[in-house]
Scaffold this motif. Structure first.
Motif, PDB file in Angstrom:
ATOM      1  N   CYS A  25       0.821  -1.222   0.000  1.00 34.76           N
ATOM      2  CA  CYS A  25       0.000   0.000   0.000  1.00 34.76           C
ATOM      3  C   CYS A  25       0.852   1.268   0.000  1.00 34.76           C
ATOM      4  CB  CYS A  25      -0.934   0.005   1.199  1.00 34.76           C
ATOM      5  SG  CYS A  25      -2.335  -1.070   0.939  1.00 34.76           S
ATOM      6  N   THR A  26       2.093   1.165   0.448  1.00 37.13           N
ATOM      7  CA  THR A  26       2.962   2.343   0.402  1.00 37.13           C
ATOM      8  C   THR A  26       3.625   2.465  -0.977  1.00 37.13           C
ATOM      9  OG1 THR A  26       4.935   1.193   1.173  1.00 37.13           O
ATOM     10  CG2 THR A  26       3.498   2.095   2.883  1.00 37.13           C
ATOM     11  N   LEU A  27       3.639   1.388  -1.746  1.00 33.20           N
ATOM     12  CA  LEU A  27       4.311   1.398  -3.050  1.00 33.20           C
ATOM     13  C   LEU A  27       3.353   1.702  -4.202  1.00 33.20           C
ATOM     14  CD1 LEU A  27       6.459  -1.861  -2.642  1.00 33.20           C
ATOM     15  CD2 LEU A  27       7.269   0.494  -2.486  1.00 33.20           C
ATOM     16  N   PHE A  28       2.063   1.397  -3.999  1.00 34.18           N
ATOM     17  CA  PHE A  28       1.080   1.561  -5.081  1.00 34.18           C
ATOM     18  C   PHE A  28      -0.057   2.472  -4.629  1.00 34.18           C
ATOM     19  CE2 PHE A  28       3.354  -2.273  -6.123  1.00 34.18           C
ATOM     20  CZ  PHE A  28       3.507  -2.188  -7.492  1.00 34.18           C
ATOM     21  N   ASP A  29      -0.726   3.085  -5.625  1.00 34.64           N
ATOM     22  CA  ASP A  29      -1.859   3.966  -5.292  1.00 34.64           C
ATOM     23  C   ASP A  29      -3.059   3.142  -4.859  1.00 34.64           C
ATOM     24  OD1 ASP A  29      -0.547   6.424  -6.087  1.00 34.64           O
ATOM     25  OD2 ASP A  29      -0.620   5.577  -8.114  1.00 34.64           O
ATOM     26  N   LYS A  30      -3.196   1.984  -5.514  1.00 26.17           N
ATOM     27  CA  LYS A  30      -4.300   1.100  -5.114  1.00 26.17           C
ATOM     28  C   LYS A  30      -3.822  -0.348  -5.140  1.00 26.17           C
ATOM     29  CE  LYS A  30      -8.168   0.148  -7.672  1.00 26.17           C
ATOM     30  NZ  LYS A  30      -9.426   0.471  -8.333  1.00 26.17           N
ATOM     31  N   VAL A  31      -4.220  -1.110  -4.121  1.00 23.29           N
ATOM     32  CA  VAL A  31      -3.890  -2.542  -4.080  1.00 23.29           C
ATOM     33  C   VAL A  31      -5.218  -3.323  -4.032  1.00 23.29           C
ATOM     34  CG1 VAL A  31      -2.809  -4.390  -2.728  1.00 23.29           C
ATOM     35  CG2 VAL A  31      -1.674  -2.165  -2.925  1.00 23.29           C
ATOM     36  N   ILE A  32      -5.315  -4.316  -4.924  1.00 21.68           N
ATOM     37  CA  ILE A  32      -6.508  -5.165  -4.921  1.00 21.68           C
ATOM     38  C   ILE A  32      -6.090  -6.548  -4.421  1.00 21.68           C
ATOM     39  CG2 ILE A  32      -8.334  -6.210  -6.327  1.00 21.68           C
ATOM     40  CD1 ILE A  32      -7.776  -3.876  -8.377  1.00 21.68           C
ATOM     41  N   ILE A  33      -6.619  -6.944  -3.282  1.00 17.09           N
ATOM     42  CA  ILE A  33      -6.360  -8.310  -2.800  1.00 17.09           C
ATOM     43  C   ILE A  33      -7.325  -9.215  -3.550  1.00 17.09           C
ATOM     44  CG2 ILE A  33      -6.417  -9.889  -0.829  1.00 17.09           C
ATOM     45  CD1 ILE A  33      -5.479  -7.736   0.940  1.00 17.09           C
ATOM     46  N   ILE A  58      -8.036  -5.569   7.199  1.00 11.37           N
ATOM     47  CA  ILE A  58      -7.306  -4.479   6.509  1.00 11.37           C
ATOM     48  C   ILE A  58      -8.036  -3.133   6.636  1.00 11.37           C
ATOM     49  CG2 ILE A  58      -5.950  -5.857   4.857  1.00 11.37           C
ATOM     50  CD1 ILE A  58      -8.977  -4.374   3.484  1.00 11.37           C
ATOM     51  N   GLN A  59      -8.888  -3.069   7.652  1.00 18.57           N
ATOM     52  CA  GLN A  59      -9.687  -1.851   7.810  1.00 18.57           C
ATOM     53  C   GLN A  59      -8.844  -0.608   8.069  1.00 18.57           C
ATOM     54  OE1 GLN A  59     -12.792  -2.579  10.611  1.00 18.57           O
ATOM     55  NE2 GLN A  59     -13.971  -3.825   9.189  1.00 18.57           N
ATOM     56  N   HIS A  60      -7.614  -0.814   8.560  1.00 21.05           N
ATOM     57  CA  HIS A  60      -6.741   0.333   8.853  1.00 21.05           C
ATOM     58  C   HIS A  60      -6.083   0.882   7.595  1.00 21.05           C
ATOM     59  CE1 HIS A  60      -4.286  -3.289   8.844  1.00 21.05           C
ATOM     60  NE2 HIS A  60      -3.166  -2.568   8.808  1.00 21.05           N
ATOM     61  N   LEU A  61      -6.296   0.221   6.451  1.00 22.34           N
ATOM     62  CA  LEU A  61      -5.644   0.656   5.209  1.00 22.34           C
ATOM     63  C   LEU A  61      -6.690   1.307   4.291  1.00 22.34           C
ATOM     64  CD1 LEU A  61      -3.515  -2.554   4.646  1.00 22.34           C
ATOM     65  CD2 LEU A  61      -2.676  -0.333   5.439  1.00 22.34           C
ATOM     66  N   GLY A  62      -6.303   2.395   3.642  1.00 23.46           N
ATOM     67  CA  GLY A  62      -7.292   3.138   2.853  1.00 23.46           C
ATOM     68  C   GLY A  62      -7.367   2.733   1.393  1.00 23.46           C
ATOM     69  N   ASN A  63      -6.203   2.545   0.776  1.00 22.25           N
ATOM     70  CA  ASN A  63      -6.154   2.382  -0.685  1.00 22.25           C
ATOM     71  C   ASN A  63      -6.215   0.916  -1.105  1.00 22.25           C
ATOM     72  OD1 ASN A  63      -3.660   2.139   0.601  1.00 22.25           O
ATOM     73  ND2 ASN A  63      -2.506   2.707  -1.219  1.00 22.25           N
ATOM     74  N   ILE A  64      -7.247   0.230  -0.636  1.00 22.05           N
ATOM     75  CA  ILE A  64      -7.264  -1.210  -0.846  1.00 22.05           C
ATOM     76  C   ILE A  64      -8.672  -1.732  -1.106  1.00 22.05           C
ATOM     77  CG2 ILE A  64      -7.381  -1.703   1.638  1.00 22.05           C
ATOM     78  CD1 ILE A  64      -5.193  -3.884   0.794  1.00 22.05           C
ATOM     79  N   GLU A  65      -8.747  -2.744  -1.987  1.00 25.16           N
ATOM     80  CA  GLU A  65     -10.029  -3.409  -2.252  1.00 25.16           C
ATOM     81  C   GLU A  65      -9.812  -4.911  -2.120  1.00 25.16           C
ATOM     82  OE1 GLU A  65     -11.230  -2.297  -6.208  1.00 25.16           O
ATOM     83  OE2 GLU A  65     -11.346  -0.168  -5.655  1.00 25.16           O
ATOM     84  N   VAL A  66     -10.882  -5.648  -1.844  1.00 28.68           N
ATOM     85  CA  VAL A  66     -10.782  -7.103  -1.740  1.00 28.68           C
ATOM     86  C   VAL A  66     -11.840  -7.700  -2.662  1.00 28.68           C
ATOM     87  CG1 VAL A  66     -10.753  -9.093  -0.178  1.00 28.68           C
ATOM     88  CG2 VAL A  66     -10.191  -6.816   0.699  1.00 28.68           C
ATOM     89  N   GLU A  67     -11.419  -8.618  -3.521  1.00 29.85           N
ATOM     90  CA  GLU A  67     -12.360  -9.251  -4.458  1.00 29.85           C
ATOM     91  C   GLU A  67     -12.000 -10.710  -4.610  1.00 29.85           C
ATOM     92  OE1 GLU A  67     -13.016  -7.589  -8.310  1.00 29.85           O
ATOM     93  OE2 GLU A  67     -12.640  -5.559  -7.580  1.00 29.85           O
TER      94      GLU A  67
END
Ligand code: ADP
Length: 173
Positions: A25-33, A58-67
């Motif tokens: 999450c620090t390396l990318f603008d958005k991370v999709i798990i 992962i609720q503490h992380l902002g730029n993330i989605e889970v699919e």
């Protein structure tokens, strides 16, 4: 906007996965798990349970989605307009398989890079399999997995214990 997909089985998610996610999450603008829906590995948890546990963790992380995803990861990554796949490397034993996967994904989608993050010390011997082995015979996995996983895997252990007792009772009766 740099997008990465972090794919895996996450059966269940461990603190090792979470650490890789936080660093991504620090390396990318958005991370999709991307949680693999297919059940080649005879998973302990359903895909819905696995996704729920990842989301809770992962609720503490902002730029993330889970699919969830099915089929080729390279296709899923193209559909999501991802620039990279994230994979974690724990030991030399991970390397050969991961190298093959990176090569085939590159073959399938030449614009897709695989980025490897080395597991850090305390996580380098941590896997979903070892968690399941320990927890399902009643061992404590607190501190190795998010608390929601600790709770869910505890329930699976209790279920197994109940079923085993039923079998024994049936045999005796
Ligand atoms: P898969 O079935 O695709 O290997 P896993 O859920 O086991 O799915 O792992 C997903 C990814 O997370 C893999 O790249 C794996 O190497 C990585 N990973 C798993 N556990 C750890 C850990 N403790 N530290 C770092 N990376 C890890």
């Amino acid at each position: 906007m740099r997008v990465a997909v972090y794919p895996g089985t996450f059966d269940p998610v461990t603190n090792g996965h979470i650490h890789i996610t936080e660093r991504s999450c620090t390396l990318f603008d958005k991370v999709i798990i991307a949680v693999a829906a297919e059940n080649y590995k005879c998973n302990l948890f359903s895909v819905e349970e696995r996704i729920f546990m990842v989301r809770e963790s992962i609720q503490h992380l902002g730029n993330i989605e889970v699919e969830s995803f099915t089929g080729l990861l390279a296709d899923f990554a193209s559909k999501k307009k991802a620039d990279a796949i994230i994979r974690g490397l724990r030991a030399i034993s991970d390397f050969e398989y991961e190298m093959q996967m990176a090569a085939i994904n590159k073959h399938l989608n030449k614009d897709l890079e695989t980025v490897f993050l080395m597991a850090e010390g305390q996580y380098s011997f941590l896997s979903s399999s070892i968690i399941k082995q320990v927890a399902l015979i009643g061992g404590c996995v607190q501190g190795l997995v998010p608390s929601i996983v600790d709770e869910y895997i505890g329930k699976k252990y209790q279920e197994r214990l109940r079923r085993t007792k039923e079998v024994h009772y049936g045999e005796r009766g």
